[in-house]
Enzyme design. Sequence first.
Site, PDB file in Angstrom:
ATOM      1  N   TYR A 146       0.815  -1.215   0.000  1.00 52.57           N
ATOM      2  CA  TYR A 146       0.000   0.000   0.000  1.00 52.57           C
ATOM      3  C   TYR A 146       0.847   1.264   0.000  1.00 52.57           C
ATOM      4  O   TYR A 146       0.403   2.302  -0.470  1.00 52.57           O
ATOM      5  CB  TYR A 146      -0.914   0.032   1.241  1.00 52.57           C
ATOM      6  N   LYS A 195       3.917 -15.384   3.170  1.00 52.23           N
ATOM      7  CA  LYS A 195       4.152 -16.163   1.957  1.00 52.23           C
ATOM      8  C   LYS A 195       5.660 -16.394   1.882  1.00 52.23           C
ATOM      9  O   LYS A 195       6.349 -16.000   0.934  1.00 52.23           O
ATOM     10  CB  LYS A 195       3.611 -15.391   0.736  1.00 52.23           C
ATOM     11  N   ASP A 227      -2.106 -18.536   1.414  1.00 50.95           N
ATOM     12  CA  ASP A 227      -3.079 -19.302   0.618  1.00 50.95           C
ATOM     13  C   ASP A 227      -3.735 -20.381   1.475  1.00 50.95           C
ATOM     14  O   ASP A 227      -4.953 -20.593   1.424  1.00 50.95           O
ATOM     15  CB  ASP A 227      -2.433 -19.886  -0.661  1.00 50.95           C
ATOM     16  N   ASP A 251      -6.027  -7.221   4.133  1.00 48.27           N
ATOM     17  CA  ASP A 251      -7.161  -6.641   3.403  1.00 48.27           C
ATOM     18  C   ASP A 251      -8.014  -7.755   2.820  1.00 48.27           C
ATOM     19  O   ASP A 251      -9.238  -7.766   2.950  1.00 48.27           O
ATOM     20  CB  ASP A 251      -6.640  -5.716   2.296  1.00 48.27           C
ATOM     21  N   ASP A 255     -11.935  -9.411   4.499  1.00 44.12           N
ATOM     22  CA  ASP A 255     -13.246  -9.495   3.832  1.00 44.12           C
ATOM     23  C   ASP A 255     -13.783 -10.927   3.909  1.00 44.12           C
ATOM     24  O   ASP A 255     -14.988 -11.148   4.091  1.00 44.12           O
ATOM     25  CB  ASP A 255     -13.145  -9.084   2.353  1.00 44.12           C
TER      26      ASP A 255
HETATM   27  C1  IPM Z   1     -10.235  -1.645   3.897  1.00 43.39           C
HETATM   28  C2  IPM Z   1     -10.511  -1.081   2.532  1.00 43.39           C
HETATM   29  C3  IPM Z   1      -9.395  -0.123   2.151  1.00 43.39           C
HETATM   30  C4  IPM Z   1      -8.110  -0.935   2.141  1.00 43.39           C
HETATM   31  C5  IPM Z   1      -9.610   0.579   0.789  1.00 43.39           C
HETATM   32  C6  IPM Z   1     -10.894   1.374   0.786  1.00 43.39           C
HETATM   33  C7  IPM Z   1      -8.451   1.463   0.424  1.00 43.39           C
HETATM   34  O1  IPM Z   1     -10.685  -2.100   1.597  1.00 43.39           O
HETATM   35  O2  IPM Z   1     -10.141  -0.866   4.864  1.00 43.39           O
HETATM   36  O3  IPM Z   1     -10.106  -2.870   4.003  1.00 43.39           O
HETATM   37  O4  IPM Z   1      -7.776  -1.576   1.144  1.00 43.39           O
HETATM   38  O5  IPM Z   1      -7.412  -0.921   3.161  1.00 43.39           O
HETATM   39 MG    MG Z   2     -10.656  -4.047   2.432  1.00 40.12          MG
END
Ligand code: IPM
Ligand code: MG
Length: 366
Positions: A146, A195, A227, A251, A255
Amino acid sequence: MEAKIGSISGDGIGPEVVREARRVLDAVAEKFGHTFTYEDILMGGCSIDATGLPLTDEAIAQAKSCDAVLMGSIGGNTKTSPWYQLPPDRRPEAGLLKIRKALNLFANLRPAYLYPELRDACPLREDIIGDGFDLVMVRELTGGLYFGHRETKEVDGVMTAIDTLKYDENEIRRAAEKAFQIAMKRNKKVTSVDKANVLDSSRLWRKVVSEVAEKYPEVSLEHMLVDNCAMQLVRNPAQFDVLLTENMFGDILSDEAAMIMGSLGTMPSASLNETSFGLYEPSGGSAPDIAGQGIADPIATIVSAAMLLRYSLNLDAEADAIENAVKKALADGYRTIDLMPSSEEDKANVKQVGTSGMGDAIIARL
Ligand code: IPM
Ligand code: MG
């Protein structure tokens, strides 16, 4: 106690969910005799519209003047919003990355817990869910891909893009320290994700995390390839206590962890630095497709507000009160649309509410 809380509504469903979280905070303040004042801070697309920038220096200064910051979400539809015609460093997401860096918020905590009432919203099979799961992801937030050097250029007539994954040992160490400190208050197990079979940055990650582990002999440390971790999260999530990851892996995996909770709308998050200051936001995005309809799930933002009370203001009883009220509202059958069960039979046992209806149900149970 008196506290000044920064409030970043942002874009999409952000304003709707932040409104509910602030109502909950106000109800807590009244019940426990605190005074919370809010400082509205612009960030994301709404800041671009107002100032031309996704985050101004004044906004950073405002955030720094607060005890903690509560945030909704930023960003819009990447295909249709004019924000995405701007160069990448002027888009909404750049504001979020900039505030994380400017406030040195290197540790991002994302708890994934299965509310027993949401078993039917969990996409995993009954036998996998078992007795549920309760893990917290500690995602390094200010390093790695990032923030590494990136550029797009032509090399010998061929368009080429470069992103750099860089970590120094200090960045790894401070994130690892946070993970072990949290593990000491939980089930004393850290799974460090990397990794290391391919990446140099991961080999350094593994070495430094192992060194930190020596300071915490009570905590068991396991290393897991990313993975494999993605697979284990849907195979047996109960095996995890604290999951420590670098920025990009976290990240992606967060999710996945949010989804097995039943909905992206239920996972809170806290981004912390070395002090008690933090930025608190739902892990899910701005959901522009449902913005303005009053149907977004406010639970992640409300529980993020509980984390704010716990980590930045040291108000554990108040944080417990919010978390328990959320559980009671779910137990009493209140569901936003994302949490609705699929079968007609199960639907009859719950009560569908909108964003403010869920806020009301939680406030009533404080
Ligand atoms: C998160 C989001 C952010 C990230 C985006 C919006 C830049 O997906 O906080 O997980 O990738 O960190
Ligand atoms: Mg995210």
